[in-house]
Design an enzyme around this catalytic site. Structure first.
Site, PDB file in Angstrom:
ATOM      1  N   CYS A 302      -3.405   8.393  -6.562  1.00 49.07           N
ATOM      2  CA  CYS A 302      -2.860   7.731  -5.371  1.00 49.07           C
ATOM      3  C   CYS A 302      -1.880   8.611  -4.596  1.00 49.07           C
ATOM      4  O   CYS A 302      -2.009   8.787  -3.377  1.00 49.07           O
ATOM      5  CB  CYS A 302      -2.204   6.409  -5.760  1.00 49.07           C
ATOM      6  SG  CYS A 302      -0.735   6.562  -6.811  1.00 49.07           S
ATOM      7  N   HIS A 350       2.465   3.065  -7.410  1.00 45.82           N
ATOM      8  CA  HIS A 350       1.227   3.167  -6.619  1.00 45.82           C
ATOM      9  C   HIS A 350       1.591   3.262  -5.147  1.00 45.82           C
ATOM     10  O   HIS A 350       2.620   2.736  -4.705  1.00 45.82           O
ATOM     11  CB  HIS A 350       0.316   1.967  -6.862  1.00 45.82           C
ATOM     12  CG  HIS A 350      -1.041   2.123  -6.235  1.00 45.82           C
ATOM     13  ND1 HIS A 350      -1.960   3.058  -6.678  1.00 45.82           N
ATOM     14  CD2 HIS A 350      -1.621   1.507  -5.176  1.00 45.82           C
ATOM     15  CE1 HIS A 350      -3.048   2.986  -5.925  1.00 45.82           C
ATOM     16  NE2 HIS A 350      -2.865   2.060  -5.013  1.00 45.82           N
ATOM     17  N   HIS A 362      -6.492   4.040   0.017  1.00 44.49           N
ATOM     18  CA  HIS A 362      -5.824   4.454  -1.215  1.00 44.49           C
ATOM     19  C   HIS A 362      -6.834   4.823  -2.277  1.00 44.49           C
ATOM     20  O   HIS A 362      -8.025   4.538  -2.166  1.00 44.49           O
ATOM     21  CB  HIS A 362      -4.871   3.361  -1.719  1.00 44.49           C
ATOM     22  CG  HIS A 362      -5.539   2.143  -2.279  1.00 44.49           C
ATOM     23  ND1 HIS A 362      -5.000   1.387  -3.292  1.00 44.49           N
ATOM     24  CD2 HIS A 362      -6.717   1.536  -1.955  1.00 44.49           C
ATOM     25  CE1 HIS A 362      -5.790   0.368  -3.574  1.00 44.49           C
ATOM     26  NE2 HIS A 362      -6.826   0.434  -2.782  1.00 44.49           N
TER      27      HIS A 362
END
Length: 390
Positions: A302, A350, A362
């Site tokens: 990520c 994240h 993402h």
């Protein structure tokens, strides 16, 4: 006429039917067996599908958290290794120069003794732990020329600096070792969590996997609904902002150029230009696999994706989520603009890049690919903050 039959004892059978006493006892026995069966776990005792889903999600979360720790340790290790290499090269060069200076001082000592009565003990000088003591004890400093004394002073300065560099290199090597240990530990944690998640999923039947996919689909539908609602709120807020700006301009007696909004408009335009480049890069990565610790070009995790996207726009941001969240200006979710970074979870493990309308690009988790998805993909409470990096 009264019957002379003897009454039957309780518990005997009449026409194949138990008497009430035995029937009651039998029913009680059945009830007790049923309760025992309910109280004891069956041999096929398995967690519910919802429990499996939660456990797998938790394992992926833990793996992602460990991934960011791995990324941080890797980044630190790389920088520390470069520092150690630089220090060791410096120490080697200084040591070489120090040895040359030491030999020169030995020759000077021999020359001074030749002008005196005694032969010099050059070997003692070359092996001395502290050449300064040697010079003091033999009173050579009193008989040296100014240039020779400068040479001695330079030697002692080099000796002190070399020793300091050696201490610094030793400390840096210890720090490097710690970083390498952190790296190994984080890597082992990631691999273990992913292995545990795969093992849980491997035990599901085809029907259970289908039901799990249905649960995930419902979550995505709810996330999409929330994203659409956010898009409506943002559109309404923008409409009101434009109306207020137009009303202020009409009321103002100054020309628009003097209204004090030109600098802000210019800044917004500059950010939008950079954000467009970052988003163009992120979109071009859609479909590439998530791989923990990866920074491209063939796969990403990520934070590796968001770092690469903004680098394509000419903006350097840190490698890991913990640092990226502090690399810019925090803005309200209602004011999020395309290009902003959206961070998730209390431990900030994240991140995605906002594209507008409640959506982001993402790299979700192992087994998935870079994709567009609602920022509510894991529920509204999972959103930590929004940061504008440039």
């Amino acid at each position: 006429m009264a019957s002379h039959r003897k009454s039957r004892p309780a518990g005997t059978r009449v026409a194949g039917i138990r008497t009430p006493a035995l029937a009651t006892a039998a029913l009680t026995s059945v009830a007790l067996l049923s309760q025992t069966a309910n109280a004891s776990p069956s041999t096929d005792d398995k967690p519910s599908l919802e429990e499996v889903e939660k456990k797998v999600d938790d394992l992926y979360r833990q793996a992602e958290s460990a991934t960011e720790k791995y990324n941080a340790a890797k980044d630190k290790t790389t920088k520390q290794r470069k520092r150690v290499d630089t220090l060791l090269d410096d120490v080697a060069q200084r040591t070489q120069k120090l040895n040359e200076a030491r030999e020169e001082l030995g020759r000077n000592a021999a020359a001074q003794y030749r002008t005196g009565a005694a032969a010099p003990d050059t070997a003692t000088f070359l092996l001395a732990d502290n050449p300064q003591d040697y010079f003091d004890q033999t009173q050579l400093m009193d008989r040296m020329t100014g240039r020779q004394k400068e040479s001695v002073d330079d030697y002692f300065t080099q000796q002190s600096e070399t020793m300091e560099k050696r201490r610094e290199a030793t400390q840096s090597l210890e720090t490097l070792t710690d970083s390498q240990n952190d790296l190994k530990s984080a890597k082992a944690t990631v691999q273990q969590k992913l292995s545990d998640a795969r093992e849980l999923l491997s035990k599901l039947t085809a029907e259970e996997k289908a039901r799990l996919a249905a649960i995930e689909k419902r979550k995505q539908e709810e996330a999409a609904r929330k994203a659409a609602e956010l898009a409506r709120q943002q559109a309404e807020a923008e409409r009101q902002r434009q109306e207020e700006a137009a009303a202020q301009q009409q009321e103002s007696t100054q020309p628009p150029a003097d209204s004090g909004t030109s600098d802000s408009s210019s800044a917004d335009s500059s950010y939008a230009t950079k954000a467009e480049k970052a988003l163009a890069f992120a979109r071009s990565q859609i479909g590439k696999p998530y791989v923990w610790g990866a920074t491209g070009p063939d796969s990403y995790d990520c934070s590796g994706l968001t770092q690469a996207a903004w680098k394509a726009a000419g903006v350097d941001i840190p490698r890991v989520t913990y640092d990226q969240v502090n690399a810019g200006t925090t803005v309200p979710l209602s004011s999020a603009q395309p290009g902003d970074l959206v961070f998730f979870y209390d431990d900030v493990t994240h991140v995605g890049i906002y594209i507008g309308n409640g959506m982001m690009i993402h790299a979700p988790k192992p087994g998935t690919y870079v994709r567009e998805e609602s920022i509510y993909y894991d529920g509204e409470s999972s959103i930590h903050s929004v940061v504008r990096p440039a």
